[in-house]
Design an enzyme around this catalytic site. Structure first.
Site, PDB file in Angstrom:
ATOM      1  N   ASP A   9      -8.273  -3.203  -2.825  1.00 28.22           N
ATOM      2  CA  ASP A   9      -8.963  -2.395  -3.836  1.00 28.22           C
ATOM      3  C   ASP A   9      -9.276  -0.993  -3.297  1.00 28.22           C
ATOM      4  O   ASP A   9      -9.404  -0.793  -2.083  1.00 28.22           O
ATOM      5  CB  ASP A   9     -10.265  -3.120  -4.236  1.00 28.22           C
ATOM      6  CG  ASP A   9     -10.819  -2.586  -5.543  1.00 28.22           C
ATOM      7  OD1 ASP A   9     -10.117  -1.837  -6.244  1.00 28.22           O
ATOM      8  OD2 ASP A   9     -11.986  -2.916  -5.859  1.00 28.22           O
ATOM      9  N   HIS A  49      -1.948   4.507  -4.610  1.00 26.07           N
ATOM     10  CA  HIS A  49      -1.088   3.311  -4.537  1.00 26.07           C
ATOM     11  C   HIS A  49       0.040   3.540  -3.523  1.00 26.07           C
ATOM     12  O   HIS A  49       0.382   2.639  -2.758  1.00 26.07           O
ATOM     13  CB  HIS A  49      -0.505   2.990  -5.914  1.00 26.07           C
ATOM     14  CG  HIS A  49      -1.542   2.668  -6.955  1.00 26.07           C
ATOM     15  ND1 HIS A  49      -2.615   1.840  -6.707  1.00 26.07           N
ATOM     16  CD2 HIS A  49      -1.691   3.080  -8.255  1.00 26.07           C
ATOM     17  CE1 HIS A  49      -3.357   1.737  -7.807  1.00 26.07           C
ATOM     18  NE2 HIS A  49      -2.831   2.491  -8.753  1.00 26.07           N
ATOM     19  N   LEU A  90       5.761 -15.404   9.111  1.00 26.33           N
ATOM     20  CA  LEU A  90       4.730 -15.168   8.094  1.00 26.33           C
ATOM     21  C   LEU A  90       5.263 -15.394   6.679  1.00 26.33           C
ATOM     22  O   LEU A  90       6.333 -14.906   6.319  1.00 26.33           O
ATOM     23  CB  LEU A  90       4.238 -13.713   8.209  1.00 26.33           C
ATOM     24  CG  LEU A  90       3.241 -13.248   7.155  1.00 26.33           C
ATOM     25  CD1 LEU A  90       1.902 -13.950   7.331  1.00 26.33           C
ATOM     26  CD2 LEU A  90       3.050 -11.726   7.220  1.00 26.33           C
TER      27      LEU A  90
HETATM   28  C1  FPP Z   1      -6.378  -1.675  -6.672  1.00 28.70           C
HETATM   29  O1  FPP Z   1      -6.871  -0.381  -6.496  1.00 28.70           O
HETATM   30  C2  FPP Z   1      -4.954  -1.721  -6.345  1.00 28.70           C
HETATM   31  C3  FPP Z   1      -3.967  -2.064  -7.211  1.00 28.70           C
HETATM   32  C4  FPP Z   1      -4.227  -2.437  -8.616  1.00 28.70           C
HETATM   33  C5  FPP Z   1      -2.543  -2.041  -6.822  1.00 28.70           C
HETATM   34  C6  FPP Z   1      -2.257  -2.419  -5.405  1.00 28.70           C
HETATM   35  C7  FPP Z   1      -0.868  -2.042  -5.101  1.00 28.70           C
HETATM   36  C8  FPP Z   1      -0.434  -1.542  -3.929  1.00 28.70           C
HETATM   37  C9  FPP Z   1      -1.249  -1.430  -2.728  1.00 28.70           C
HETATM   38  C10 FPP Z   1       0.971  -1.059  -3.821  1.00 28.70           C
HETATM   39  C11 FPP Z   1       2.066  -2.034  -4.118  1.00 28.70           C
HETATM   40  C12 FPP Z   1       2.052  -3.222  -3.272  1.00 28.70           C
HETATM   41  C13 FPP Z   1       3.129  -3.833  -2.734  1.00 28.70           C
HETATM   42  C14 FPP Z   1       2.954  -5.172  -2.167  1.00 28.70           C
HETATM   43  C15 FPP Z   1       4.460  -3.209  -2.663  1.00 28.70           C
HETATM   44  P1  FPP Z   1      -7.467   0.355  -7.767  1.00 28.70           P
HETATM   45  O2  FPP Z   1      -6.389   1.154  -8.393  1.00 28.70           O
HETATM   46  O3  FPP Z   1      -8.119  -0.638  -8.657  1.00 28.70           O
HETATM   47  O4  FPP Z   1      -8.543   1.288  -7.120  1.00 28.70           O
HETATM   48  P2  FPP Z   1      -9.925   1.739  -7.747  1.00 28.70           P
HETATM   49  O5  FPP Z   1     -10.780   0.510  -7.830  1.00 28.70           O
HETATM   50  O6  FPP Z   1     -10.434   2.729  -6.757  1.00 28.70           O
HETATM   51  O7  FPP Z   1      -9.628   2.337  -9.084  1.00 28.70           O
END
Ligand code: FPP
Length: 253
Positions: free
Chosen positions: A21, A38, A132
């Protein structure tokens, strides 16, 4: 960076689950678009996958896209799907080389076809790996997963292939996406939010929960080691008393 001596490598969790997150907030704090967060989050994914593989963690589940994330602005959803495809495409050779086996849990059919294709290829290419197990939770909703299991079991009961008295916690577990994996012992959530957000609700029953204020794009090996150290300082009682635990496992007090 090798694993700190303070961590007992004989008492590592077999399965770590992570809610990655804070990508959006991390980007906003830098005056950037959320999508930039991201992109940087992928750098953390790479480092944490490497670290888990290197220290011998058996299973790592990453909450990469929840069923609820479909409700985000279309541009962000599209960017996340594209990032997923590009990342898998770019990393699959290294995953194979590093003995990482990839799996996906969630509503696979709801993903764009190009994602499904890329993921299926990576799953197939890494199927023979024995290190893993990297499990990506995509279009994942734990409540939906439990409801699906209930539907399968109900259908079996109606057709008479299962007795109602055999619908127990093990039968439910056997019908979850995660039926081939042990339950996580440690769940990490970054970025200061202290909730589970529809992630592995059934499987986290006895997991130790670890929350850190670090945003996911800043989460690096030292943060993982900190979480592991914290995990090893917990007493996992599974409903028993402290005395019972210390009698059966005198080293774990
Ligand atoms: C949450 O942060 C994160 C996500 C919804 C996406 C996570 C994806 C990645 C790390 C990249 C892709 C992953 C792989 C495995 C290739 P948020 O956007 O909710 O952050 P916020 O709470 O600050 O808005």
């Amino acid at each position: 960076m090798s694993i700190p001596e303070s961590i007992d490598s004989s008492r590592l969790p077999r399965h770590i689950a992570i809610i990655m997150d804070g990508n959006g907030r991390w980007a906003k704090e830098r005056g950037e678009d959320r999508v930039y967060g991201h992109y940087e989050g992928v750098v953390s994914v790479r480092e944490i996958v490497d670290a888990c593989g290197a220290i011998g963690i058996g299973y790592l589940t990453l909450y990469a896209f929840s069923a609820e994330n479909w409700n985000r602005p279309k541009a962000e959803v599209d960017a996340l799907m594209e990032l997923l495809v590009n990342t898998i495409r770019k990393e699959v050779d290294d995953l194979k080389k590093n003995n990482v086996r990839m799996h996906v849990i969630g509503d696979f059919e709801s993903l764009p076809e190009i994602c499904q294709k890329e993921l299926n290829e990576a799953i197939e290419i890494t199927a023979g790996n024995t290190g893993l197990n990297l499990i990506l939770a995509l279009s994942y909703s734990s409540r939906d997963e439990i409801a699906r299991a209930a539907r399968v079991l109900a259908a079996k009961a109606v057709e008479g292939t299962i007795d109602i008295k055999d619908i127990n916690d093990e039968a439910i577990a056997q019908n979850l996406y995660t039926h081939n994996f042990p339950d996580p012992e440690l769940m990490i959530r970054t970025s200061g939010e202290c909730r589970i957000s529809n992630f592995l609700l059934y499987q986290l029953a006895y997991a130790e929960l670890y929350f850190t204020n670090v945003h996911w794009p800043d989460f690096r090996k030292p943060h993982l080691y900190e979480a592991l150290l914290n995990y090893q300082q917990r007493e996992r009682r599974f409903g028993k008393t402290s005395e019972q635990i210390n009698m059966t496992n005198p080293t774990q007090s």
